[in-house]
Motif scaffolding. Structure first.
Motif, PDB file in Angstrom:
ATOM      1  N   GLN A 127       0.815  -1.218   0.000  1.00 34.95           N
ATOM      2  CA  GLN A 127       0.000   0.000   0.000  1.00 34.95           C
ATOM      3  C   GLN A 127       0.854   1.276   0.000  1.00 34.95           C
ATOM      4  OE1 GLN A 127      -2.883  -0.145   3.221  1.00 34.95           O
ATOM      5  NE2 GLN A 127      -2.986  -2.376   3.133  1.00 34.95           N
ATOM      6  N   TYR A 128       2.028   1.210  -0.591  1.00 36.65           N
ATOM      7  CA  TYR A 128       2.911   2.378  -0.523  1.00 36.65           C
ATOM      8  C   TYR A 128       2.385   3.556  -1.324  1.00 36.65           C
ATOM      9  CZ  TYR A 128       4.656   1.511  -5.261  1.00 36.65           C
ATOM     10  OH  TYR A 128       4.758   1.354  -6.616  1.00 36.65           O
ATOM     11  N   ASP A 129       1.532   3.288  -2.337  1.00 39.53           N
ATOM     12  CA  ASP A 129       1.019   4.372  -3.168  1.00 39.53           C
ATOM     13  C   ASP A 129      -0.342   4.873  -2.724  1.00 39.53           C
ATOM     14  OD1 ASP A 129      -0.199   2.010  -3.765  1.00 39.53           O
ATOM     15  OD2 ASP A 129      -0.215   2.294  -5.940  1.00 39.53           O
ATOM     16  N   ARG A 130      -0.833   4.400  -1.571  1.00 35.44           N
ATOM     17  CA  ARG A 130      -2.141   4.849  -1.075  1.00 35.44           C
ATOM     18  C   ARG A 130      -1.952   6.064  -0.182  1.00 35.44           C
ATOM     19  NH1 ARG A 130      -5.733   1.135   2.836  1.00 35.44           N
ATOM     20  NH2 ARG A 130      -4.219   1.997   4.322  1.00 35.44           N
ATOM     21  N   LYS A 131      -2.724   7.102  -0.447  1.00 37.07           N
ATOM     22  CA  LYS A 131      -2.613   8.347   0.309  1.00 37.07           C
ATOM     23  C   LYS A 131      -3.621   8.348   1.447  1.00 37.07           C
ATOM     24  CE  LYS A 131      -2.607  13.380  -0.288  1.00 37.07           C
ATOM     25  NZ  LYS A 131      -2.783  14.495  -1.245  1.00 37.07           N
ATOM     26  N   GLN A 132      -3.125   8.664   2.661  1.00 35.33           N
ATOM     27  CA  GLN A 132      -3.970   8.741   3.839  1.00 35.33           C
ATOM     28  C   GLN A 132      -3.819  10.111   4.488  1.00 35.33           C
ATOM     29  OE1 GLN A 132      -3.052   5.528   6.508  1.00 35.33           O
ATOM     30  NE2 GLN A 132      -2.790   4.039   4.857  1.00 35.33           N
ATOM     31  N   ASN A 133      -4.660  10.346   5.495  1.00 32.82           N
ATOM     32  CA  ASN A 133      -4.549  11.618   6.212  1.00 32.82           C
ATOM     33  C   ASN A 133      -3.270  11.700   7.030  1.00 32.82           C
ATOM     34  OD1 ASN A 133      -7.023  12.504   5.223  1.00 32.82           O
ATOM     35  ND2 ASN A 133      -8.175  11.575   6.901  1.00 32.82           N
ATOM     36  N   LEU A 152      -0.532   9.578   6.432  1.00 38.87           N
ATOM     37  CA  LEU A 152       0.617   9.018   5.721  1.00 38.87           C
ATOM     38  C   LEU A 152       0.472   9.264   4.225  1.00 38.87           C
ATOM     39  CD1 LEU A 152       3.231   7.355   5.940  1.00 38.87           C
ATOM     40  CD2 LEU A 152       1.854   5.307   5.541  1.00 38.87           C
ATOM     41  N   ASP A 153       1.467   9.914   3.656  1.00 39.61           N
ATOM     42  CA  ASP A 153       1.512  10.167   2.216  1.00 39.61           C
ATOM     43  C   ASP A 153       2.952   9.937   1.765  1.00 39.61           C
ATOM     44  OD1 ASP A 153       1.117  10.911  -0.380  1.00 39.61           O
ATOM     45  OD2 ASP A 153       0.897  13.051   0.034  1.00 39.61           O
ATOM     46  N   LEU A 154       3.276   8.668   1.476  1.00 38.27           N
ATOM     47  CA  LEU A 154       4.661   8.318   1.157  1.00 38.27           C
ATOM     48  C   LEU A 154       5.154   8.994  -0.102  1.00 38.27           C
ATOM     49  CD1 LEU A 154       4.794   4.499   2.014  1.00 38.27           C
ATOM     50  CD2 LEU A 154       5.641   6.418   3.347  1.00 38.27           C
ATOM     51  N   SER A 160       8.323  11.992   2.662  1.00 37.38           N
ATOM     52  CA  SER A 160       9.451  11.363   1.975  1.00 37.38           C
ATOM     53  C   SER A 160      10.464  10.787   2.955  1.00 37.38           C
ATOM     54  CB  SER A 160      10.137  12.380   1.056  1.00 37.38           C
ATOM     55  OG  SER A 160      10.570  13.509   1.799  1.00 37.38           O
ATOM     56  N   LEU A 161      10.488  11.285   4.200  1.00 38.29           N
ATOM     57  CA  LEU A 161      11.382  10.718   5.203  1.00 38.29           C
ATOM     58  C   LEU A 161      11.045   9.254   5.468  1.00 38.29           C
ATOM     59  CD1 LEU A 161      13.520  10.893   7.436  1.00 38.29           C
ATOM     60  CD2 LEU A 161      11.758  11.830   8.947  1.00 38.29           C
ATOM     61  N   VAL A 162       9.751   8.963   5.626  1.00 41.96           N
ATOM     62  CA  VAL A 162       9.320   7.577   5.859  1.00 41.96           C
ATOM     63  C   VAL A 162       9.576   6.734   4.617  1.00 41.96           C
ATOM     64  CG1 VAL A 162       7.405   6.115   6.610  1.00 41.96           C
ATOM     65  CG2 VAL A 162       7.587   8.453   7.461  1.00 41.96           C
ATOM     66  N   LEU A 163       9.353   7.310   3.435  1.00 39.83           N
ATOM     67  CA  LEU A 163       9.586   6.563   2.199  1.00 39.83           C
ATOM     68  C   LEU A 163      11.061   6.172   2.070  1.00 39.83           C
ATOM     69  CD1 LEU A 163       8.595   5.479  -0.525  1.00 39.83           C
ATOM     70  CD2 LEU A 163       9.027   7.760  -1.482  1.00 39.83           C
ATOM     71  N   SER A 164      11.963   7.092   2.376  1.00 37.63           N
ATOM     72  CA  SER A 164      13.386   6.760   2.273  1.00 37.63           C
ATOM     73  C   SER A 164      13.760   5.667   3.261  1.00 37.63           C
ATOM     74  CB  SER A 164      14.226   8.016   2.534  1.00 37.63           C
ATOM     75  OG  SER A 164      14.072   8.468   3.863  1.00 37.63           O
ATOM     76  N   ARG A 165      13.175   5.714   4.468  1.00 40.30           N
ATOM     77  CA  ARG A 165      13.475   4.671   5.448  1.00 40.30           C
ATOM     78  C   ARG A 165      12.874   3.329   5.031  1.00 40.30           C
ATOM     79  NH1 ARG A 165      17.606   3.924   8.720  1.00 40.30           N
ATOM     80  NH2 ARG A 165      17.157   1.976   9.789  1.00 40.30           N
ATOM     81  N   LEU A 166      11.719   3.362   4.379  1.00 41.66           N
ATOM     82  CA  LEU A 166      11.096   2.130   3.884  1.00 41.66           C
ATOM     83  C   LEU A 166      11.979   1.470   2.822  1.00 41.66           C
ATOM     84  CD1 LEU A 166       8.739   0.125   3.456  1.00 41.66           C
ATOM     85  CD2 LEU A 166       7.718   1.815   1.903  1.00 41.66           C
TER      86      LEU A 166
END
Length: 847
Positions: free
Chosen positions: A715-721, A723-725, A730-736
């Motif tokens: 679900q990395y491309d799903r936008k939430q209130n 979480l928006d990877l 982008s900090l969470v995305l880089s760590r992922l």
């Protein structure tokens, strides 16, 4: 007018007649006689008469005409005539006294081009050797210096002569600036030490200094002078790549000159600012990186930045916004020079605003390297150091720009960028509104932030600092003459003044005050809270703590309890992980984050299937903050490494604490002690390994590797209130992406690593051009881990097209990416890929 034309015709006829006789003669005496007669017309010749021009007036006119119009051609033709056959019948003394002096006593600005051209265009021959010898003598006699001194004097000339003088200057400047390179090309390894760049540039710097000294003397005498030729030579040499060497010899003399009087200041300013615009950058940058104090820059440049557009563009735009330098001195010199005068103050203010606008721009932060952004941060702090008391109201516009752009720094995924934003924001608000509201952050004090804060103090004149040191030395020396008794009395008096309190009387003091207090610094804190011995008690203490001490005790015992009591942990592992994941540090427990992380890793390592499934499912949950999501990724990556690490034989199911207890409880027998001592003192010379072969153990990570990897991609491309990877987070995305790389590397030599590699390569391919540098770094790291972990035969056979595209992309990143770390990591990934492919091709060829 008729007499002038007649004189020119007469000299022209005489020179032609002598040249025809010289070129056709085979008699040595006749050759020497002709050369001596012609040499009488040289300007430095001591002869006052001539057999052809007998009266003084005609002789002086003939000398001027010959020097101006005929000497260059005659000297060049004479060089062409020289050969071993032509000079073989001439006495050696005649060659030295006649031929050599014909060049060394001629006009230096005419001789130098003739000799240089002869060396450059001639093959190895007598002509080239003779020209090299004459050039060495030319330098030895300081005739090159005469060229500079002659061009300093300003003469009134006609328009046609001005054009010819400009052409002569262009030729001389070109020859002087390219002399070391062309001599090296012509002479190869036979080049003289005098013509080497180190020696040659030292000679040029001496010529420039003596030219300045002659200009100073002419100005004091009320005569005109010109530094145009010297400026052109200076600019062309710096443009040719000799700027650092030239300024190393030239700058110390200029810094001494500008401290003498205003005339020297004007001369040095004219020398530097009179260079052509195309050479400005190569001249100014070495000056700004070498001048020890910005006040001296004003002496060298004056107010030329106000009216010279090229210099203004260079100082106010290019050096601040388009380039970066490691030397902080350059920024201090540029900004201090702009801020040190009321005429340049508007330029300083506009520079500060423009630097701040670029610094807060989110697009610039993402697309420029950290070094460039750190350079801008240093420029801002240096600007603040030059804002004087009472001038803060002129810079209130900067506060509005700062507030609009702080979000770009605080929301960055790079901790170094966030730290820069905090330091600059604190310093800027503290300086520009000292009595108003200010921004404060908890900034980690490191070397970079300490260097930035130190820039808030403007540099001082090194001569002033030296004077202060001299004064302090004098005061100390004076104190020594007073004697040791006086200094001791002063110390005792100061101590008595501090310790004596006149408000209390001696008899009123309690006798207990004379006792020394106990040192309690090493005492251990004693708590009445019992340490839990069971996992369920630990869980209950974390859910419903009775006191902060109980929470701390349960948290400190959690990791050890999990590893020593794995029985029955499977049923409660998910519940325990839920407690730890939602646990917050409300009591400010020391080392809270580290203790909580250790417990979560221990739980994931002991129950990987249950806990990994829970964590990967909760990673995309709605009711989590960014800190909790980062904790999930950190725990998964650390647990994957621990599970994949091989353990020693006998340590697989026994914690270290249990092993230590068992070792202490079973003492060694005397036979074991003797055997160990014998083994320690025995030297073995037999071939082969004396250690037993390692015993293979099962990879604990292999059965659960897929649970750590594939659910994180759902679900990395799903936008939430929350979480928006693909957007703001982008900090969470880089760590992922980084965690995926760690998991792939932990799964090396497992069957599922092939599928993980193919899926991971497809995932990171979509993020290869991400705007955030930290995400690109994580993508490159995962790519490198993939090449290191996935079998090479699978990359060649199953992923050939994908690997080829990735290779081209890595080459492009290594060459063009704005982030220095990205370029380095892309190069390392290319090396790993080439090594894997080479090994696979070699094994395929052998088989």
């Amino acid at each position: 007018m008729g007499g002038e034309i007649e004189s020119h015709a007469r000299v022209r006829a005489y020179v032609r007649e002598q040249w025809n006789a010289l070129s056709s003669s085979s008699d040595a005496d006749q050759k020497i006689t002709i050369l001596r007669d012609v040499a009488c017309l040289l300007p430095t010749s001591a002869t006052k008469s001539h057999p052809e021009f007998k009266d003084t007036e005609s002789f002086n006119k003939a000398r001027d005409i010959f020097t101006k119009y005929h000497y260059s051609r005659f000297a060049g033709n004479l060089l062409d005539l020289l050969s071993h056959d032509w000079v073989s019948d001439l006495p050696r003394k005649a060659i030295r006294n006649v031929i050599d002096e014909f060049y060394l006593k001629g006009s230096p600005q005419d001789v130098f081009p003739i000799l240089c051209t002869a060396v450059y265009t001639s093959p190895p021959s007598y002509k080239q050797s003779k020209s090299v010898f004459l050039l060495e003598e030319f330098f030895r006699l300081d005739l090159l210096k005469m060229i500079f001194l002659n061009q300093v004097e300003k003469h009134s000339v006609s328009t046609s002569e001005t054009v010819s003088q400009a052409e002569m200057w262009d030729e001389l400047v070109s020859l002087i600036s390219s002399f070391p390179d062309k001599m090296a090309n012509a002479l190869k390894k036979q080049i003289s030490q005098v013509f080497m760049p180190s020696s040659y540039i030292r000679i040029i710097s001496t010529c420039l200094v003596e030219g300045l000294e002659k200009c100073h003397m002419l100005l004091l005498e009320g005569k005109d002078c010109s530094l145009e030729f010297s400026s052109q030579v200076l600019g062309k040499l710096c443009l040719s790549g000799y700027s650092e060497t030239l300024w190393k010899h030239l700058l110390p003399s200029l810094l001494v000159f500008v401290r003498r009087d205003f005339v020297w200041v004007r001369l040095c300013e004219r020398l530097i600012t009179g260079i052509p615009d195309r050479c400005m950058e190569s001249v100014i940058i070495p000056v700004l990186t070498s001048v020890p104090w910005f006040g001296m820059v004003e002496s060298l440049l004056g107010d030329s930045v106000v009216h010279k557009h090229k210099l203004q563009y260079l100082l106010c735009t290019k050096l601040l916004l388009m380039r970066y330098f490691e030397q902080t001195l350059l920024l201090q010199n540029v900004l201090g020079y702009l801020a040190s005068s009321h005429t340049r103050k508007p330029l300083f203010k506009s520079c500060m605003i423009r630097v701040l606008q670029v610094w807060v721009d989110g697009s610039a932060i993402k697309r420029t390297s950290y070094q460039q952004h750190y350079y801008l941060s240093k420029a801002l702090l240096i600007c603040l150091s030059f804002v004087k008391e009472g001038e803060q109201n002129d810079y209130q516009e900067c506060l509005g720009i700062l507030m609009r752009g702080m979000q770009s720094h605080l929301g960055s995924s790079d901790p170094k960028i966030r730290s820069l934003g905090m330091v600059v924001a604190e310093s800027l608000t503290r300086t520009l509104q000292p009595h108003g509201p200010q921004l404060t952050f908890e900034v980690d004090k490191d070397e970079s932030s300490a260097q930035l804060i130190s820039l808030l103090v403007p540099p001082e004149d090194p001569h002033t600092q030296q004077a202060h040191r001299n004064m302090s030395g004098l005061s100390l020396a004076a104190g020594d003459h007073r004697g040791e008794v006086n200094s001791g009395d002063e110390v005792r008096g100061s101590k008595l003044q501090v310790t004596t309190q006149p408000d209390f009387k001696e008899e009123e003091l309690d006798s207990d005050d004379d006792f020394q207090p106990y040192d309690l610094s090493d005492d251990i804190k004693v708590t009445e809270v019992m340490t839990p011995h069971y996992i369920r008690d630990c869980m209950e203490g974390l859910i419903k703590p009775e006191s902060p001490d109980q929470t701390e005790a349960c948290l400190r015992a959690a990791g050890q309890l999990i590893r020593t009591n794995p029985d029955g942990l499977t049923e409660i592992s998910v519940e325990f992980m839920k407690i730890l994941l939602h646990l917050s540090d409300e009591e400010s427990i020391p080392e809270f984050s580290a203790l909580r992380f250790q417990a979560m890793v221990a739980l994931t390592t002991c129950c990987p299937a249950q806990v990994a499934e829970y964590l990967t499912g909760e990673f995309y949950g709605e009711n989590y903050n960014l800190r909790q999501r980062l904790d999930i990724l950190e725990v998964l990556s650390r647990a994957a490494q621990d599970l994949a690490s091989p353990v020693k034989q006998g340590e697989s199911d026994r914690p270290k604490a249990v092993q230590q207890v068992s070792e202490l409880s079973s003492p060694e027998s005397w036979q074991d002690v003797v055997r160990k001592r014998i083994e320690q003192k025995t030297r073995r010379f037999a071939k082969g390994s004396s250690q037993p072969k390692p015993v293979s153990v099962a990879n604990k990570f292999a059965p659960v590797a897929g649970l750590f990897f594939f659910p994180l991609l759902l679900q990395y491309d799903r936008k939430q209130n929350t979480l928006d990877l693909l957007g703001r987070d982008s900090l969470v995305l880089s760590r992922l992406v980084y965690t995926l790389g760690v998991v792939i590397h932990a799964a090396v030599h497992t069957p599922i690593v092939r599928q993980m590699g193919a899926t991971g390569l497809e995932f990171i391919w979509a993020l290869r051009y991400h705007g955030d540098g930290s995400v690109r770094l994580s993508v490159l790291f995962t790519c490198a881990m993939l090449f290191l972990s996935v079998p090479a035969n699978f990359l060649v056979n199953e992923l050939q097209q994908e690997v080829t595209e990735v290779k081209h992309w890595l080459q492009d990143v290594a060459e063009t990416d704005v982030n220095t770390e990205c370029r380095k990591l892309a190069l390392q990934a290319l090396i790993l890929l080439d090594a894997a492919l080479t090994q696979e091709f070699q094994s395929a060829t052998i088989s």
